[in-house]
Design a protein around this motif. Structure first.
Motif, PDB file in Angstrom:
ATOM      1  N   UNK A  18       0.899  -1.391   0.046  1.00 39.37           N
ATOM      2  CA  UNK A  18      -0.068  -0.010   0.028  1.00 39.37           C
ATOM      3  C   UNK A  18       0.821   1.087   0.133  1.00 39.37           C
ATOM      4  N   UNK A  19       1.958   1.313   0.788  1.00 38.82           N
ATOM      5  CA  UNK A  19       2.889   2.331   0.704  1.00 38.82           C
ATOM      6  C   UNK A  19       3.533   2.599  -0.406  1.00 38.82           C
ATOM      7  N   UNK A  20       4.028   1.644  -1.375  1.00 45.12           N
ATOM      8  CA  UNK A  20       4.487   1.561  -2.484  1.00 45.12           C
ATOM      9  C   UNK A  20       3.595   2.416  -3.529  1.00 45.12           C
ATOM     10  N   UNK A  22       0.871   4.208  -2.835  1.00 48.25           N
ATOM     11  CA  UNK A  22       0.634   5.505  -2.543  1.00 48.25           C
ATOM     12  C   UNK A  22       1.643   6.372  -3.297  1.00 48.25           C
ATOM     13  N   UNK A  23       3.092   6.039  -2.899  1.00 53.10           N
ATOM     14  CA  UNK A  23       4.126   6.827  -3.383  1.00 53.10           C
ATOM     15  C   UNK A  23       4.093   6.884  -4.825  1.00 53.10           C
ATOM     16  N   UNK A  24       3.687   5.928  -5.648  1.00 54.74           N
ATOM     17  CA  UNK A  24       3.698   5.737  -7.030  1.00 54.74           C
ATOM     18  C   UNK A  24       2.450   6.601  -7.518  1.00 54.74           C
ATOM     19  N   UNK A  25       1.340   6.608  -6.814  1.00 46.36           N
ATOM     20  CA  UNK A  25       0.508   7.688  -7.358  1.00 46.36           C
ATOM     21  C   UNK A  25       0.878   8.954  -6.933  1.00 46.36           C
ATOM     22  N   UNK A  26       1.594   9.304  -5.968  1.00 45.00           N
ATOM     23  CA  UNK A  26       1.954  10.777  -5.528  1.00 45.00           C
ATOM     24  C   UNK A  26       2.778  11.210  -6.704  1.00 45.00           C
ATOM     25  N   UNK A  27       3.942  10.364  -7.130  1.00 44.79           N
ATOM     26  CA  UNK A  27       4.855  10.743  -8.249  1.00 44.79           C
ATOM     27  C   UNK A  27       4.084  10.823  -9.511  1.00 44.79           C
ATOM     28  N   UNK A  28       3.116  10.050  -9.653  1.00 40.94           N
ATOM     29  CA  UNK A  28       2.286  10.121 -10.977  1.00 40.94           C
ATOM     30  C   UNK A  28       1.612  11.514 -11.239  1.00 40.94           C
ATOM     31  N   UNK A  29       1.129  11.830 -10.072  1.00 38.09           N
ATOM     32  CA  UNK A  29       0.381  12.970 -10.073  1.00 38.09           C
ATOM     33  C   UNK A  29       1.173  14.205 -10.134  1.00 38.09           C
ATOM     34  N   UNK A  30       2.282  14.197  -9.688  1.00 40.56           N
ATOM     35  CA  UNK A  30       3.521  15.021  -9.753  1.00 40.56           C
ATOM     36  C   UNK A  30       3.891  15.356 -11.157  1.00 40.56           C
ATOM     37  N   UNK A  31       4.010  14.333 -11.934  1.00 41.05           N
ATOM     38  CA  UNK A  31       4.310  14.474 -13.481  1.00 41.05           C
ATOM     39  C   UNK A  31       3.447  15.112 -14.253  1.00 41.05           C
ATOM     40  N   UNK A  32       2.023  15.206 -13.765  1.00 44.20           N
ATOM     41  CA  UNK A  32       0.964  15.854 -14.730  1.00 44.20           C
ATOM     42  C   UNK A  32       0.978  17.547 -14.273  1.00 44.20           C
ATOM     43  N   UNK A  62      -1.765   3.278   7.431  1.00 47.65           N
ATOM     44  CA  UNK A  62      -0.781   2.167   7.554  1.00 47.65           C
ATOM     45  C   UNK A  62      -0.700   1.197   8.841  1.00 47.65           C
ATOM     46  N   UNK A  63      -0.622   2.090  10.009  1.00 45.74           N
ATOM     47  CA  UNK A  63      -0.473   1.676  11.328  1.00 45.74           C
ATOM     48  C   UNK A  63      -1.840   0.823  11.487  1.00 45.74           C
ATOM     49  N   UNK A  64      -3.034   1.583  11.253  1.00 50.18           N
ATOM     50  CA  UNK A  64      -4.296   0.461  11.495  1.00 50.18           C
ATOM     51  C   UNK A  64      -4.348  -0.558  10.772  1.00 50.18           C
ATOM     52  N   UNK A  65      -3.992  -0.589   9.492  1.00 52.98           N
ATOM     53  CA  UNK A  65      -3.370  -1.984   9.067  1.00 52.98           C
ATOM     54  C   UNK A  65      -2.780  -2.974   9.334  1.00 52.98           C
ATOM     55  N   UNK A  66      -1.699  -2.464   9.963  1.00 57.03           N
ATOM     56  CA  UNK A  66      -0.607  -3.275  10.628  1.00 57.03           C
ATOM     57  C   UNK A  66      -1.363  -3.755  11.840  1.00 57.03           C
ATOM     58  N   UNK A  67      -1.835  -3.049  12.415  1.00 53.70           N
ATOM     59  CA  UNK A  67      -2.819  -3.380  13.980  1.00 53.70           C
ATOM     60  C   UNK A  67      -3.744  -4.610  13.570  1.00 53.70           C
ATOM     61  N   UNK A  68      -4.360  -4.463  12.643  1.00 57.33           N
ATOM     62  CA  UNK A  68      -5.570  -5.239  12.364  1.00 57.33           C
ATOM     63  C   UNK A  68      -4.918  -6.631  11.701  1.00 57.33           C
ATOM     64  N   UNK A  69      -3.806  -6.545  10.909  1.00 53.81           N
ATOM     65  CA  UNK A  69      -3.164  -7.730  10.447  1.00 53.81           C
ATOM     66  C   UNK A  69      -2.523  -8.686  11.656  1.00 53.81           C
ATOM     67  N   UNK A  70      -1.836  -7.882  12.677  1.00 54.70           N
ATOM     68  CA  UNK A  70      -1.392  -8.650  13.713  1.00 54.70           C
ATOM     69  C   UNK A  70      -2.654  -9.191  14.386  1.00 54.70           C
TER      70      UNK A  70
END
Length: 342
Positions: A18-20, A22-32, A62-70
């Motif tokens: 999910x983090x990867x 999110x970063x990819x979408x953020x960089x993609x928006x930056x190019x536009x 992401x912390x919420x997701x990690x807690x739920x996964x645990x």
């Protein structure tokens, strides 16, 4: 911490994915942003997006997701719970030096108040006994869950003569062993019993030495928690009481004088070194109390912790609760920061 279903921990791999993304979408928006012809508008948008808080909603998500996964892995942890099968003996020094007033109202008065507070803190199912010692030990209250009986025994304590710490320990150990007859020792060799020893001076009487008494407690698997009460400035009058400062065969630490009307005074100092050695020998803890508030605080602390046992308990609910709170915080942060979750 252990897990009943550890294979579910693989779900944690979702977090970096999910983090990867999110970063990819953020960089993609930056190019536009280069498509903008209005440079003033582009500068305003870019400035807004670079605000530090814009990553907070994602981090919380992401912390919420990690807690739920645990939580899915059903974690277990050792937690402390009250032990209703425990027995604790309050072992208190009633030598003549407990009349000293360096701890207000007197050393014994402060100890009585502290022991009463201890009784109120300990779980109701725990049996409490009371042993006092001066030149000889006395069993005043057989271990019981009746707190009224214990309070009556505490109220009856009065300063007497000498100090027989070792003999007092020997009797307290026997009381715990008798009460817990047939009880199994834990893996660490301990029984569900303990002794809380309070004294204000060095041994002056008795057959057993303090370390002899500690050895008996150690062999029986009984922890001893010690409290050294009093200050180095504690004194008693010599020649002012009906039996003089020495009391009835009490020695210096068992002074029987009540303050001395014009007589000499002598020091009655605590012996924290010996009490620390007793605690160390039995895997207990040692404390020093130079005021009434301190000794009461120590006994309250012991009362809420000493009668505890360690058990394995599933704590999935902790992680589910944490995940829910973190998700709510993420949603709230996204509204404040004006950011969108991926």
């Amino acid at each position: 911490m252990s897990f009943q279903s550890p294979w579910f921990l693989a779900v944690l791999l979702v977090v970096p994915v999910v983090l990867a993304l999110a970063l990819w979408f953020d960089r993609r928006r930056a190019r536009y942003t280069v498509a903008f012809t209005n440079l003033e508008l582009l500068a305003a948008v870019a400035t807004t997006r670079r605000r530090p808080l814009r990553w907070l909603p994602l981090a919380l998500f992401l912390l919420a997701l990690a807690a739920a996964s645990t939580a899915l892995a059903r974690p277990n942890a050792k937690v402390s719970v009250p032990s209703d099968k425990a027995t604790i003996v309050l072992l208190v020094d009633v030598s003549g030096s407990m009349r000293a007033a360096d701890v207000k109202p007197t050393r014994l008065g402060a100890a009585q108040k502290a022991m009463s507070a201890f009784a109120d803190k300990v779980p109701k199912g725990v049996r409490l006994g009371l042993v006092s010692f001066s030149s000889d030990p006395d069993l005043l209250v057989i271990p019981t869950t009746d707190r009224a009986v214990l309070h009556e025994g505490i109220d009856l304590l009065v300063p007497e003569a000498g100090t027989a710490i070792g003999d007092g320990l020997g009797m307290a150990v026997q009381v715990v062993k008798t009460t817990l007859a047939g009880a199994r020792k834990a893996k660490d060799g301990k029984v569900p019993g303990a002794i809380v020893l309070l004294s204000d001076g060095a041994q002056t009487r008795g057959t057993l030495t303090p370390l002899d008494g500690a050895a008996r407690a150690r062999d029986a698997g009984i922890r001893v928690f010690t409290v050294a009460l009093g200050t180095k400035n504690g004194t008693l009058g010599f020649g002012g009481g009906p039996f003089g400062g020495y009391g009835l065969g009490g020695g210096f630490n068992g002074g029987g004088g009540g303050g001395g009307n014009g007589g000499r005074r002598f020091p009655v100092r605590p012996d924290p070194v010996t009490l620390a050695a007793i605690a160390r020998e039995t895997d207990g803890k040692t404390f020093e109390a130079r005021s009434a508030s301190k000794v009461e605080s120590i006994y309250k602390q012991l009362g809420s912790s000493i009668a505890q046992r360690q058990v394995n308990r599933e704590i999935s609910s902790w992680f589910v609760g944490a995940a829910a709170l973190l998700l709510l915080a993420s949603l709230a942060a996204s509204r404040v920061a004006g950011a969108r979750l991926p």
